[in-house]
Design a protein around this motif. Sequence first.
Motif, PDB file in Angstrom:
ATOM      1  N   ARG A  93      27.749  42.144  35.328  1.00  0.00           N
ATOM      2  CA  ARG A  93      28.092  43.450  35.329  1.00  0.00           C
ATOM      3  C   ARG A  93      29.107  43.294  36.592  1.00  0.00           C
ATOM      4  NH1 ARG A  93      22.742  47.266  34.280  1.00  0.00           N
ATOM      5  NH2 ARG A  93      22.708  46.682  32.182  1.00  0.00           N
ATOM      6  N   TYR A  94      30.249  44.149  36.439  1.00  0.00           N
ATOM      7  CA  TYR A  94      31.270  44.218  37.389  1.00  0.00           C
ATOM      8  C   TYR A  94      31.521  45.811  37.722  1.00  0.00           C
ATOM      9  CZ  TYR A  94      35.114  43.939  40.476  1.00  0.00           C
ATOM     10  OH  TYR A  94      35.862  44.056  41.634  1.00  0.00           O
ATOM     11  N   PHE A  95      31.278  46.252  38.938  1.00  0.00           N
ATOM     12  CA  PHE A  95      31.531  47.664  39.056  1.00  0.00           C
ATOM     13  C   PHE A  95      32.949  47.868  39.692  1.00  0.00           C
ATOM     14  CE2 PHE A  95      26.950  47.560  38.672  1.00  0.00           C
ATOM     15  CZ  PHE A  95      26.690  48.941  38.203  1.00  0.00           C
ATOM     16  N   ARG A 104      30.331  55.449  39.310  1.00  0.00           N
ATOM     17  CA  ARG A 104      30.844  54.374  39.389  1.00  0.00           C
ATOM     18  C   ARG A 104      30.909  53.457  37.995  1.00  0.00           C
ATOM     19  NH1 ARG A 104      29.779  51.185  43.815  1.00  0.00           N
ATOM     20  NH2 ARG A 104      31.614  49.764  42.946  1.00  0.00           N
ATOM     21  N   PRO A 105      32.242  53.482  37.477  1.00  0.00           N
ATOM     22  CA  PRO A 105      32.402  52.650  36.201  1.00  0.00           C
ATOM     23  C   PRO A 105      32.450  51.462  36.363  1.00  0.00           C
ATOM     24  CG  PRO A 105      34.490  53.224  37.083  1.00  0.00           C
ATOM     25  CD  PRO A 105      33.392  53.644  38.268  1.00  0.00           C
ATOM     26  N   TYR A 106      31.882  50.360  35.290  1.00  0.00           N
ATOM     27  CA  TYR A 106      31.306  49.162  35.362  1.00  0.00           C
ATOM     28  C   TYR A 106      31.699  48.459  33.867  1.00  0.00           C
ATOM     29  CZ  TYR A 106      26.878  50.027  33.135  1.00  0.00           C
ATOM     30  OH  TYR A 106      25.726  50.395  32.302  1.00  0.00           O
ATOM     31  N   LEU A 142      28.825  53.770  32.914  1.00  0.00           N
ATOM     32  CA  LEU A 142      29.236  54.600  34.056  1.00  0.00           C
ATOM     33  C   LEU A 142      27.897  54.837  34.889  1.00  0.00           C
ATOM     34  CD1 LEU A 142      31.120  56.276  35.531  1.00  0.00           C
ATOM     35  CD2 LEU A 142      30.882  58.143  34.223  1.00  0.00           C
ATOM     36  N   ASP A 143      27.690  54.698  36.073  1.00  0.00           N
ATOM     37  CA  ASP A 143      26.529  54.931  36.950  1.00  0.00           C
ATOM     38  C   ASP A 143      26.638  56.229  37.703  1.00  0.00           C
ATOM     39  OD1 ASP A 143      24.842  53.084  35.713  1.00  0.00           O
ATOM     40  OD2 ASP A 143      24.750  51.771  37.528  1.00  0.00           O
ATOM     41  N   TRP A 144      25.900  57.150  37.758  1.00  0.00           N
ATOM     42  CA  TRP A 144      25.805  58.227  38.752  1.00  0.00           C
ATOM     43  C   TRP A 144      24.830  58.021  39.419  1.00  0.00           C
ATOM     44  CZ3 TRP A 144      22.654  63.067  38.374  1.00  0.00           C
ATOM     45  CH2 TRP A 144      22.772  63.871  39.432  1.00  0.00           C
ATOM     46  N   PHE A 145      25.029  57.420  40.994  1.00  0.00           N
ATOM     47  CA  PHE A 145      24.190  57.420  41.999  1.00  0.00           C
ATOM     48  C   PHE A 145      23.764  58.957  42.606  1.00  0.00           C
ATOM     49  CE2 PHE A 145      26.420  53.409  41.284  1.00  0.00           C
ATOM     50  CZ  PHE A 145      25.084  52.294  41.332  1.00  0.00           C
ATOM     51  N   PHE A 146      22.642  59.280  42.113  1.00  0.00           N
ATOM     52  CA  PHE A 146      22.259  60.549  42.645  1.00  0.00           C
ATOM     53  C   PHE A 146      21.502  60.269  44.039  1.00  0.00           C
ATOM     54  CE2 PHE A 146      19.192  59.380  39.212  1.00  0.00           C
ATOM     55  CZ  PHE A 146      18.029  59.220  40.033  1.00  0.00           C
ATOM     56  N   PHE A 152      21.746  57.073  37.349  1.00  0.00           N
ATOM     57  CA  PHE A 152      21.584  57.621  35.815  1.00  0.00           C
ATOM     58  C   PHE A 152      22.722  56.693  35.148  1.00  0.00           C
ATOM     59  CE2 PHE A 152      22.603  60.513  32.235  1.00  0.00           C
ATOM     60  CZ  PHE A 152      21.439  60.534  31.875  1.00  0.00           C
ATOM     61  N   ASP A 153      22.434  56.115  34.180  1.00  0.00           N
ATOM     62  CA  ASP A 153      23.288  55.320  33.489  1.00  0.00           C
ATOM     63  C   ASP A 153      23.739  55.778  32.027  1.00  0.00           C
ATOM     64  OD1 ASP A 153      24.637  52.527  33.434  1.00  0.00           O
ATOM     65  OD2 ASP A 153      22.926  51.762  32.136  1.00  0.00           O
ATOM     66  N   ILE A 154      25.121  55.513  31.757  1.00  0.00           N
ATOM     67  CA  ILE A 154      25.527  55.931  30.661  1.00  0.00           C
ATOM     68  C   ILE A 154      26.381  54.696  30.108  1.00  0.00           C
ATOM     69  CG2 ILE A 154      27.084  57.511  29.156  1.00  0.00           C
ATOM     70  CD1 ILE A 154      26.893  59.489  31.640  1.00  0.00           C
ATOM     71  N   ARG A 155      25.956  54.053  29.117  1.00  0.00           N
ATOM     72  CA  ARG A 155      26.735  52.845  28.494  1.00  0.00           C
ATOM     73  C   ARG A 155      26.904  52.848  27.106  1.00  0.00           C
ATOM     74  NH1 ARG A 155      22.164  48.755  29.359  1.00  0.00           N
ATOM     75  NH2 ARG A 155      22.408  49.457  31.418  1.00  0.00           N
TER      76      ARG A 155
END
Length: 183
Positions: A93-95, A104-106, A142-146, A152-155
């Motif tokens: 994975r590359y962020f 953060r998109p990856y 896309l990760d949302w670092f809360f 929270f990960d959306i893939r």
Amino acid sequence: MKKLFLIPALLFVLNSTAQTDKGWRSVGGTGHLTLDFKNKAQSFDLSPELYWFVGNNFALGTDFGFGFFNSTSGDSIKTKSSGTYGYVTPGFRYFFGNTDHKWRPYAFLNGGYEFQASHLKVGTYSSSSSASGFKGYAGMGLDWFFNEHAAFDIRLHVIDFGLDNSLTPVKTDAKFNPSFSIG
């Protein structure tokens, strides 16, 4: 039995990714349990993942999973089908973007091995089949670092390459297969 339901639920909800700096790790995954009593069908799958950041914004690791299904139908002629599958797909994975941002998109790319086995019984007729081969997929997320220790990960899987059990005999097939997951 309650623990069987709790573990997949926790894996689905929590993707404990801390930071994307070298030395951090990412642990997460998804789980799925279906109990359809009306149609006499059950299925279970568990897909954990584990990654280590070997450089800033760059992680190496693996996704792995396993599952099974079972169904029974028919009144006069019983039809029973069951099967199992499993896979191991190392990947990276590359962020993108600044580590100070919460969103953060990856991009990701995985490739490895999968197997499938199934059994079908219709009345007195019975057959079994199995297949194995390469499994690969790529996409973006896309990760949302809360907070500092969880995200929270959306893939979105964009392309999949692997066994296609809709083909007879089962063959390897590449397809544009957008599939969306949240974890």
